[in-house]
Design an enzyme around this catalytic site. Structure first.
Site, short mmCIF file in Angstrom:
data_model
loop_
_atom_site.label_atom_id
_atom_site.label_comp_id
_atom_site.label_asym_id
_atom_site.label_seq_id
_atom_site.Cartn_x
_atom_site.Cartn_y
_atom_site.Cartn_z
N GLN A 1 3.21 9.97 1.12
CA GLN A 1 4.50 9.25 1.14
C GLN A 1 5.36 9.58 -0.07
O GLN A 1 6.56 9.29 -0.06
CB GLN A 1 4.26 7.73 1.23
CG GLN A 1 3.66 7.29 2.56
CD GLN A 1 3.52 5.78 2.61
OE1 GLN A 1 2.53 5.24 2.14
NE2 GLN A 1 4.51 5.09 3.16
N CYS B 1 6.09 -0.04 7.30
CA CYS B 1 5.75 1.12 6.48
C CYS B 1 6.95 1.47 5.61
O CYS B 1 8.07 1.51 6.11
CB CYS B 1 5.37 2.29 7.38
SG CYS B 1 4.91 3.78 6.48
N LEU B 2 6.71 1.74 4.33
CA LEU B 2 7.80 2.11 3.43
C LEU B 2 8.48 3.40 3.87
O LEU B 2 9.61 3.67 3.48
CB LEU B 2 7.28 2.24 1.99
CG LEU B 2 6.75 0.93 1.38
CD1 LEU B 2 6.12 1.21 0.02
CD2 LEU B 2 7.86 -0.10 1.25
N HIS C 1 -2.34 7.64 7.09
CA HIS C 1 -1.33 8.47 6.41
C HIS C 1 -1.94 9.77 5.91
O HIS C 1 -1.27 10.81 5.90
CB HIS C 1 -0.76 7.72 5.19
CG HIS C 1 0.44 6.88 5.48
ND1 HIS C 1 1.62 7.39 6.00
CD2 HIS C 1 0.67 5.56 5.30
CE1 HIS C 1 2.50 6.41 6.12
NE2 HIS C 1 1.96 5.28 5.71
N GLY D 1 0.84 -1.19 0.00
CA GLY D 1 0.00 0.00 0.00
C GLY D 1 0.87 1.24 0.00
O GLY D 1 2.03 1.19 0.44
N HIS E 1 -4.26 1.64 7.80
CA HIS E 1 -2.90 2.20 7.81
C HIS E 1 -2.78 3.36 6.82
O HIS E 1 -2.26 4.43 7.14
CB HIS E 1 -1.91 1.06 7.48
CG HIS E 1 -0.48 1.46 7.39
ND1 HIS E 1 0.49 0.98 8.24
CD2 HIS E 1 0.18 2.28 6.51
CE1 HIS E 1 1.67 1.51 7.91
NE2 HIS E 1 1.51 2.29 6.86
N GLU E 2 -3.31 3.14 5.59
CA GLU E 2 -3.19 4.17 4.54
C GLU E 2 -4.07 5.37 4.84
O GLU E 2 -3.68 6.52 4.59
CB GLU E 2 -3.55 3.59 3.17
CG GLU E 2 -2.72 2.40 2.71
CD GLU E 2 -1.23 2.58 2.83
OE1 GLU E 2 -0.73 3.71 2.78
OE2 GLU E 2 -0.55 1.56 3.00
NI NI Z 1 2.86 3.41 5.71
#
Ligand code: NI
Length: 163
Positions: free
Chosen positions: A51, A91-92, A137, A46, A133-134
């Site tokens: 991000q 998380c990236l 963000h 995701g 999670h997204e």
């Molecule tokens: Ni993330």
């Protein structure tokens, strides 16, 4: 294929509130394509627009299901949360770490698709976790704000899905 730079924890852009998207245009379609490319290249499941430094309410998700993925959520709003499930996530934007987070087991979300058509989706398991999670963000929240216990540095073959 166009990759965008993934912003890392500490970058103030990750802590800002994202604006709802008002209309689709070529530039935003390109952004969505680039977000998928960037997510797949990083082997993530995701990715949210902040991000990659864009403060708009756009999320792309692919946790490896056939339907309804790959999934684009524009201006997502979680309508219902049911149950509870604690599991690892990563998380990236926080590379090399994972932590346990308690999330709803099932969510119902309303969003717009890339044609700006409204739809509702009920999801559970990893997809439900990823949607939560997204969506966080988009409101400047990272999973590390919610982690239970300590962040961990897993071995490469034990990494949680990164979002
Ligand atoms: Ni993330």
């Amino acid at each position: 294929m166009a990759l965008r730079e993934v912003r890392k924890e500490g970058d103030p852009v990750l802590r800002k509130e994202c604006r709802p998207l008002k209309e689709m245009n070529d530039r935003t379609r390109q952004l969505i394509d680039d977000m998928f490319d960037t997510m797949y290249e990083a082997q993530g499941v995701g990715l949210a627009a902040p991000q990659v430094g864009i403060l708009k309410q756009i999320v792309v998700i692919d946790v490896g299901m056939e339907e309804p993925e790959p999934l684009v959520l524009i201006n997502p709003e979680i309508l219902e949360m049911n149950g509870e499930c604690t599991d690892y996530e990563g998380c990236l934007s926080v590379p090399g770490y994972q932590g346990q987070v308690s999330r709803a087991e099932q969510v119902k979300v309303r969003a717009l698709d890339p044609e700006m058509k409204e739809f509702e989706l009920t999801a559970d398991g990893l997809l439900a976790r990823c949607i939560q999670h997204e969506t966080d963000h988009l409101h400047g929240v990272l999973y590390i704000d919610k982690v239970i216990g300590e962040l961990e540095q897993p071995a490469a073959d034990e990494e949680a899905a990164e979002e």
